[in-house]
Design an enzyme around this catalytic site. Structure first.
Site: not given
Length: 492
Positions: A36, A39, A112, A114, A247, A454
């Protein structure tokens, strides 16, 4: 890991093995999936390419304020199984068709998701006619000197020798096979040397108001102007009262973090192919740095800690947030602290008095109506009502049945005998595994789910049944923080 100070490498340490079976060590050139952390690379690309203010919709997407449910979490409800294949160009479009409604008004809260950066990445490719990797190479990786970095969407094809390991010294380390494709939400891979080059590149322009990184690292706000804690692929938090912009990244077998402390012009990079908590590693490092360069203000913050309390609270129980239909479970295993689970995972709170406790992300006060909860990170204040306890041996067969959500195209199967229930989900990704359910009180249950395609999300789903009938319940709401308030109707 590495430390960059004032744009120069201050320290670098590499240890351990990329593959413990073949005994290949990790080196500064070993390529990791940075997950991540990708991002901010995508947002860096946007800021570099456009150099203009984003419109409201884009701003809310990259600020995790869109109100879109997380497709990655929803994959559980679509029947995904651990280690299944997920294609960004075949499965992702089908996921976007099934997100359902917004689970809060855009710009009002944080959640949050994705989905936000997957959408942004695919939109960039559609608008430019170029691949995301080509754009990242030309606009970020090459200018920054990140020689081996790239958008490698297919996690099954990460360059050798790196292997991600689950487990621990106590249980043994187990290699994890990942068969997922990512877009702009988590597809970049890079070595430690690449990440050092990235930090140096950022440091050179971090104070330039016209630079891409300066634009994406500015303090975020909600639509009403109040302060937020996330935007443009970056979290904003504090360590010992000093601001950190950062992050993390995490997939099964990997934990990663890049953090920047603006006041000290210092970055910390942590890349691990195991499940060590990178927050602890980065925070420890920053605290050591602050002790080496103390100021009166920092020392006052560091020493301003509440006195230890031995209070044992009387409100350990289960509650329900009626707005989101999410459970709040309070437990206490030692005096002075309570453990609160609200977003699917546990947080430890320090007890302030017999009716109040506070942690890093939540403040809770017990009263006659239940729990009054403040979660500033999400811009939320709400009350959770207490759930009436039900004896553990109570027969639960009235909940057994098949339920369907037209909104997200998912089937929920509840089975079991006596007081023991299990839940499974079917959808366009297949028939998912059975999950253990635990009764919290009244008609509200937890469904344990610490493994999806995952990463361990969401932890616990809240399952709230309603519409009691002679033969059972007519409906049920399933949800977690990243995918709230999903309505199912009984079909059999």
């Amino acid at each position: 890991m590495a430390i960059i100070k004032d744009g120069e490498l201050a320290a670098k340490h590499v240890w351990g093995y990329a593959n413990i079976d073949t005994r290949e060590p990790i080196t500064p050139q070993t390529i990791f999936p940075i997950c991540s952390i990708s991002k901010q690379c995508v947002e860096f690309l946007l800021a570099t390419a456009t150099c203009t203010n984003e419109d409201l919709t884009l701003e809310r997407l990259v600020g995790m304020q869109s109100g879109l449910r997380d497709y990655w979490i929803l994959s559980v409800l679509w029947g995904a199984r651990p280690q299944d294949r997920f294609s960004i160009y075949q499965d992702a479009p089908e996921a976007l068709k099934r997100l359902g409604s917004f689970h809060f008004a855009p710009g009002t809260q944080f959640s949050y998701s994705n989905t936000n950066f997957m959408v942004v990445g695919l939109a960039i490719e559609k608008v430019t006619g170029q691949t995301l990797n080509d754009l990242l190479q030309s606009l970020l990786f090459k200018p920054a000197g990140m020689k081996s970095a790239g958008l490698r969407a297919d996690m099954a094809r990460i360059p050798s020798p790196i292997v991600g390991y689950e487990g621990s010294e106590e249980t043994g380390y187990i290699p994890y096979t990942n068969r997922i494709e990512w877009a702009g939400d988590a597809g970049v891979s890079a070595s430690l040397d690449d990440m050092i080059a990235y930090e140096k590149y950022i440091h050179r322009s971090s104070t330039d108001e016209n630079s891409a990184y300066f634009k994406i690292a500015t303090d975020p706000t909600y639509i009403d102007g109040s302060s937020a804690h996330y935007s443009n692929g970056l979290f904003h938090r504090e360590v010992e009262g000093v601001k950190v912009v950062e992050h993390s990244g995490g997939l099964a077998g990997f934990r990663l973090r890049r953090s920047y402390m603006p006041s000290e012009r210092t970055s910390v990079i942590v890349l691990l192919n195991s499940h060590i908590d990178t927050t602890v590693v980065a925070s420890y490092t920053f605290k050591k740095i602050l002790k080496d360069t103390p100021s009166i203000e920092k020392l006052q913050v560091a020493n301003d800690k509440p006195a230890e309390t031995r209070i044992e609270v009387k409100w350990t129980s289960s509650y329900l947030d009626e707005e989101t239909k999410l459970a709040v479970v309070v437990k206490q295993d030692k005096p002075g602290q309570v453990i609160v689970n609200y977003d699917g995972h546990h947080e430890t709170l320090e007890i302030l008095d017999e009716n109040e406790a506070k942690g890093s992300y939540m403040q809770v006060r017990f009263g006659s109506n239940g729990l009054s909860i403040i979660r500033p990170f999400e811009n939320r204040k709400f009350t959770a009502r207490p759930l009436r306890a039900v004896p553990a041996s109570t027969n639960a067969q009235e909940f057994v049945g098949r339920y369907y959500s037209k909104e997200i195209d998912s089937t929920f199967l509840v089975s079991g005998s006596g007081a023991m229930l299990y839940g499974a989900f079917d959808g366009y990704l297949g028939k998912g595994p059975m999950h253990v359910m635990q009764r919290l009180g009244e008609d509200v249950w937890w469904l344990a789910c610490f493994r999806s395609l995952d990463a361990p999300v969401p932890g616990y789903w809240t399952v709230a049944f309603d519409g009691r009938r002679f033969e059972g319940f007519s409906k049920v709401t399933v949800g977690c923080m990243g995918a709230r308030d999903i309505a199912y109707q009984r079909v059999s």
